[in-house]
Design an enzyme around this catalytic site. Sequence first.
Site, mmCIF file in Angstrom:
data_model
loop_
_atom_site.group_PDB
_atom_site.id
_atom_site.type_symbol
_atom_site.label_atom_id
_atom_site.label_comp_id
_atom_site.label_asym_id
_atom_site.label_seq_id
_atom_site.Cartn_x
_atom_site.Cartn_y
_atom_site.Cartn_z
ATOM 1 N N ALA A 124 17.067 -56.593 -44.720
ATOM 2 C CA ALA A 124 16.538 -55.048 -44.588
ATOM 3 C C ALA A 124 17.618 -53.815 -44.554
ATOM 4 O O ALA A 124 17.909 -53.420 -43.370
ATOM 5 C CB ALA A 124 15.393 -54.972 -43.066
ATOM 6 N N LEU A 125 17.876 -53.425 -45.556
ATOM 7 C CA LEU A 125 18.828 -52.465 -45.678
ATOM 8 C C LEU A 125 18.104 -50.777 -46.082
ATOM 9 O O LEU A 125 18.422 -49.908 -45.480
ATOM 10 C CB LEU A 125 19.937 -52.644 -46.440
ATOM 11 C CG LEU A 125 20.911 -51.864 -46.827
ATOM 12 C CD1 LEU A 125 22.099 -51.643 -45.677
ATOM 13 C CD2 LEU A 125 22.024 -52.111 -48.014
ATOM 14 N N GLU A 127 15.841 -47.687 -47.135
ATOM 15 C CA GLU A 127 14.802 -47.173 -46.320
ATOM 16 C C GLU A 127 13.990 -46.092 -47.300
ATOM 17 O O GLU A 127 14.701 -45.967 -48.325
ATOM 18 C CB GLU A 127 15.543 -46.264 -45.236
ATOM 19 C CG GLU A 127 16.174 -47.112 -44.177
ATOM 20 C CD GLU A 127 16.610 -46.330 -42.817
ATOM 21 O OE1 GLU A 127 16.346 -45.160 -42.897
ATOM 22 O OE2 GLU A 127 17.236 -47.055 -42.299
ATOM 23 N N GLY A 131 18.171 -45.286 -50.360
ATOM 24 C CA GLY A 131 18.391 -46.368 -51.288
ATOM 25 C C GLY A 131 19.830 -46.649 -52.095
ATOM 26 O O GLY A 131 20.349 -47.431 -51.274
ATOM 27 N N SER A 132 20.094 -45.696 -52.888
ATOM 28 C CA SER A 132 21.562 -45.900 -53.551
ATOM 29 C C SER A 132 22.483 -45.649 -52.253
ATOM 30 O O SER A 132 23.644 -45.901 -52.487
ATOM 31 C CB SER A 132 21.684 -44.970 -54.694
ATOM 32 O OG SER A 132 20.828 -45.787 -55.738
ATOM 33 N N GLY A 245 25.473 -60.822 -53.610
ATOM 34 C CA GLY A 245 24.103 -60.727 -53.834
ATOM 35 C C GLY A 245 24.040 -60.340 -55.516
ATOM 36 O O GLY A 245 23.366 -60.659 -56.068
ATOM 37 N N GLY A 343 5.615 -59.935 -81.944
ATOM 38 C CA GLY A 343 4.839 -59.101 -82.402
ATOM 39 C C GLY A 343 3.493 -58.669 -81.465
ATOM 40 O O GLY A 343 4.044 -58.668 -80.250
ATOM 41 N N GLU A 367 19.470 -53.932 -55.374
ATOM 42 C CA GLU A 367 20.913 -54.515 -55.246
ATOM 43 C C GLU A 367 21.894 -53.551 -55.945
ATOM 44 O O GLU A 367 23.165 -54.124 -56.348
ATOM 45 C CB GLU A 367 21.133 -55.956 -55.363
ATOM 46 C CG GLU A 367 20.290 -56.863 -54.446
ATOM 47 C CD GLU A 367 21.059 -58.149 -53.999
ATOM 48 O OE1 GLU A 367 21.907 -58.360 -54.123
ATOM 49 O OE2 GLU A 367 19.811 -58.932 -53.604
HETATM 50 C C1 LIG Z 1 11.133 -55.135 -55.930
HETATM 51 C C2 LIG Z 1 12.300 -54.574 -55.216
HETATM 52 C C3 LIG Z 1 12.809 -55.423 -54.058
HETATM 53 C C4 LIG Z 1 13.955 -54.831 -53.358
HETATM 54 N N1 LIG Z 1 14.211 -55.619 -52.378
HETATM 55 C C5 LIG Z 1 14.985 -55.162 -51.565
HETATM 56 C C6 LIG Z 1 15.368 -55.876 -50.323
HETATM 57 O O1 LIG Z 1 15.058 -57.053 -50.026
HETATM 58 N N2 LIG Z 1 16.094 -55.192 -49.113
HETATM 59 C C7 LIG Z 1 16.614 -53.973 -49.487
HETATM 60 O O2 LIG Z 1 17.224 -53.564 -48.570
HETATM 61 N N3 LIG Z 1 16.137 -53.266 -50.354
HETATM 62 C C8 LIG Z 1 15.524 -53.779 -51.403
HETATM 63 N N4 LIG Z 1 15.084 -53.109 -52.662
HETATM 64 C C9 LIG Z 1 15.708 -51.773 -52.729
HETATM 65 C C10 LIG Z 1 16.480 -51.204 -54.073
HETATM 66 O O3 LIG Z 1 17.830 -52.107 -53.459
HETATM 67 C C11 LIG Z 1 16.336 -49.919 -53.949
HETATM 68 O O4 LIG Z 1 15.350 -49.650 -54.824
HETATM 69 C C12 LIG Z 1 17.857 -49.400 -54.854
HETATM 70 O O5 LIG Z 1 18.880 -49.567 -54.150
HETATM 71 C C13 LIG Z 1 17.483 -48.106 -55.494
HETATM 72 O O6 LIG Z 1 17.232 -47.111 -54.335
HETATM 73 P P1 LIG Z 1 15.993 -46.163 -54.728
HETATM 74 O O7 LIG Z 1 15.085 -46.870 -55.084
HETATM 75 O O8 LIG Z 1 15.798 -45.342 -53.345
HETATM 76 O O9 LIG Z 1 16.637 -45.173 -55.911
HETATM 77 P P2 LIG Z 1 17.378 -43.984 -55.574
HETATM 78 O O10 LIG Z 1 18.823 -44.283 -54.889
HETATM 79 O O11 LIG Z 1 16.526 -42.648 -55.123
HETATM 80 O O12 LIG Z 1 17.709 -43.515 -57.205
HETATM 81 C C14 LIG Z 1 17.068 -42.701 -58.006
HETATM 82 C C15 LIG Z 1 17.816 -42.856 -59.334
HETATM 83 O O13 LIG Z 1 18.962 -41.968 -59.124
HETATM 84 C C16 LIG Z 1 20.028 -42.553 -59.461
HETATM 85 N N5 LIG Z 1 21.238 -42.336 -58.765
HETATM 86 C C17 LIG Z 1 21.353 -42.119 -57.136
HETATM 87 N N6 LIG Z 1 22.467 -41.963 -56.834
HETATM 88 C C18 LIG Z 1 23.289 -41.706 -57.942
HETATM 89 C C19 LIG Z 1 24.615 -41.431 -58.060
HETATM 90 N N7 LIG Z 1 25.052 -40.928 -56.786
HETATM 91 N N8 LIG Z 1 25.020 -41.253 -59.379
HETATM 92 C C20 LIG Z 1 24.052 -41.476 -60.534
HETATM 93 N N9 LIG Z 1 22.898 -41.695 -60.290
HETATM 94 C C21 LIG Z 1 22.546 -41.837 -59.080
HETATM 95 C C22 LIG Z 1 19.741 -43.999 -59.353
HETATM 96 O O14 LIG Z 1 20.602 -44.839 -60.184
HETATM 97 C C23 LIG Z 1 18.379 -43.939 -59.935
HETATM 98 O O15 LIG Z 1 18.508 -44.091 -61.255
HETATM 99 C C24 LIG Z 1 14.174 -53.469 -53.605
HETATM 100 C C25 LIG Z 1 13.661 -52.812 -54.774
HETATM 101 C C26 LIG Z 1 12.655 -53.332 -55.457
HETATM 102 C C27 LIG Z 1 11.983 -52.432 -56.465
#
Ligand SMILES: Cc1cc2nc3c(=O)[nH]c(=O)nc-3n(C[C@H](O)[C@H](O)[C@H](O)COP(=O)(O)OP(=O)(O)OC[C@H]3O[C@@H](n4cnc5c(N)ncnc54)[C@H](O)[C@@H]3O)c2cc1C
Length: 383
Positions: A124-125, A127, A131-132, A245, A343, A367
């Site tokens: 659980a990382l 929020e 995300g990124s 991971g 197709g 990840e």
């Molecule tokens: C099915 C699924 C399962 C998951 N399981 C887990 C889990 O078990 N535990 C957990 O902790 N997380 C989990 N995640 C979360 C996942 O790791 C995040 O969705 C991912 O890290 C992206 O974060 P975000 O969705 O908030 O996108 P954002 O960070 O908001 O990114 C949106 C867009 O902006 C781009 N972006 C962001 N920052 C930059 C930058 N500095 N430079 C260029 N581009 C950038 C991204 O590449 C993306 O295209 C899961 C996600 C999904 C969809």
Amino acid sequence: MDFELNETQQLIVKSAREYVDRALKPVAGELDRAGRFPAVELAALAELGLMGVNIPASLGGAEAGVVAYALAMMEVARGCASTAVTMAVTNMVGEVITRFGSDAQKQRYVPKLTGGEYQAGAFALSEPGAGSDPAGMATTAVRGDGGWIVNGQKQWITSGGKAGVMVLWARTDRPNERRGPKGISCFLVEQGTRGLEVGKHEDKLGLRASETVPLTFTDAWLPEDALLGNLHDGFKVAMMALDGGRIGIASQAIGIATAALEAAVSYAKERKQFGHAIADYQAIQWMIADSKTELEAARLCTLRAAQMKERAIPRFSREAAIAKLFASESAWRVCDRALQIHGGYGYVTDFPVERHLRDVRVTRIYEGTSEIQRLVIARARLG
Ligand SMILES: Cc1cc2nc3c(=O)[nH]c(=O)nc-3n(C[C@H](O)[C@H](O)[C@H](O)COP(=O)(O)OP(=O)(O)OC[C@H]3O[C@@H](n4cnc5c(N)ncnc54)[C@H](O)[C@@H]3O)c2cc1C
């Protein structure tokens, strides 16, 4: 450099492949359609030692190493991508506790993860607002009542409602002295913890049999010994766990795309147009050749990163990022070509390639998105 698999690796591949072909692949379509959590299938993987491939035998693991883990993941993902992601996260959680946990934490949780007593583990990382950039997380853990009081929200947590134990990241720095990544700690949270609410299962494009949920912590109390590793060292734990991971997700992408390519080859040999099997046409042959080439290259990158981790080479972040980036982007192209080869029949649920395309898409997102992998690779190159 040795490209041959050793005996242990061969054995893991053989037993995973046998199970996948006999029992997992035949039910994957139904698991997807019903959105059924693969509890039975995960229990079977635990019996085969696949819930702790790189975990010591003393903690119930297979102790087969990282390369064997990557190979097993490719096999399981070839059968069912949803089962594979659940396996990947459970292996990752078991490894994190094995590496950073106290003896008591290891004994308490790891055998239950590897042996199948727990259906899964969770990580659980992420929020809603982080995300990124997980260092921007807002969840807090504050000392109180002889333990820790946790408040905040986590998002997208794979197996968040099913996991016997989850690794949770929270801020432990003071509100008036925020320390960014240096103010985050790691905790172990058991299922059923008071104050932890599991939200609605996400309605996803793919991986529909895996559980993905938001989690809300409202004054959730954790005992003092729930802290995993050192105070404020949690971010480093997360980054190390993600390096490993990413090898798992690269392998998952390769497994899904391998299934898509297998389906495309067999369809191309059977389907006739203009009086010939479509496999006789060079346009189709080139698609198959490109897919096979990309998959082989992805496999080599991924096994190289796995071997570096296995040999305890301290810095394999760049190689893991290269593997994840290349494998997930190639796997997407391979699945898209497989659909094209089918197709119109590729676009409907009578054939598995539409599922493979839906399932593989997220490997470019979780990840660390492909953009984040590029950041890691560029930083390593530019210094
Ligand atoms: C099915 C699924 C399962 C998951 N399981 C887990 C889990 O078990 N535990 C957990 O902790 N997380 C989990 N995640 C979360 C996942 O790791 C995040 O969705 C991912 O890290 C992206 O974060 P975000 O969705 O908030 O996108 P954002 O960070 O908001 O990114 C949106 C867009 O902006 C781009 N972006 C962001 N920052 C930059 C930058 N500095 N430079 C260029 N581009 C950038 C991204 O590449 C993306 O295209 C899961 C996600 C999904 C969809």
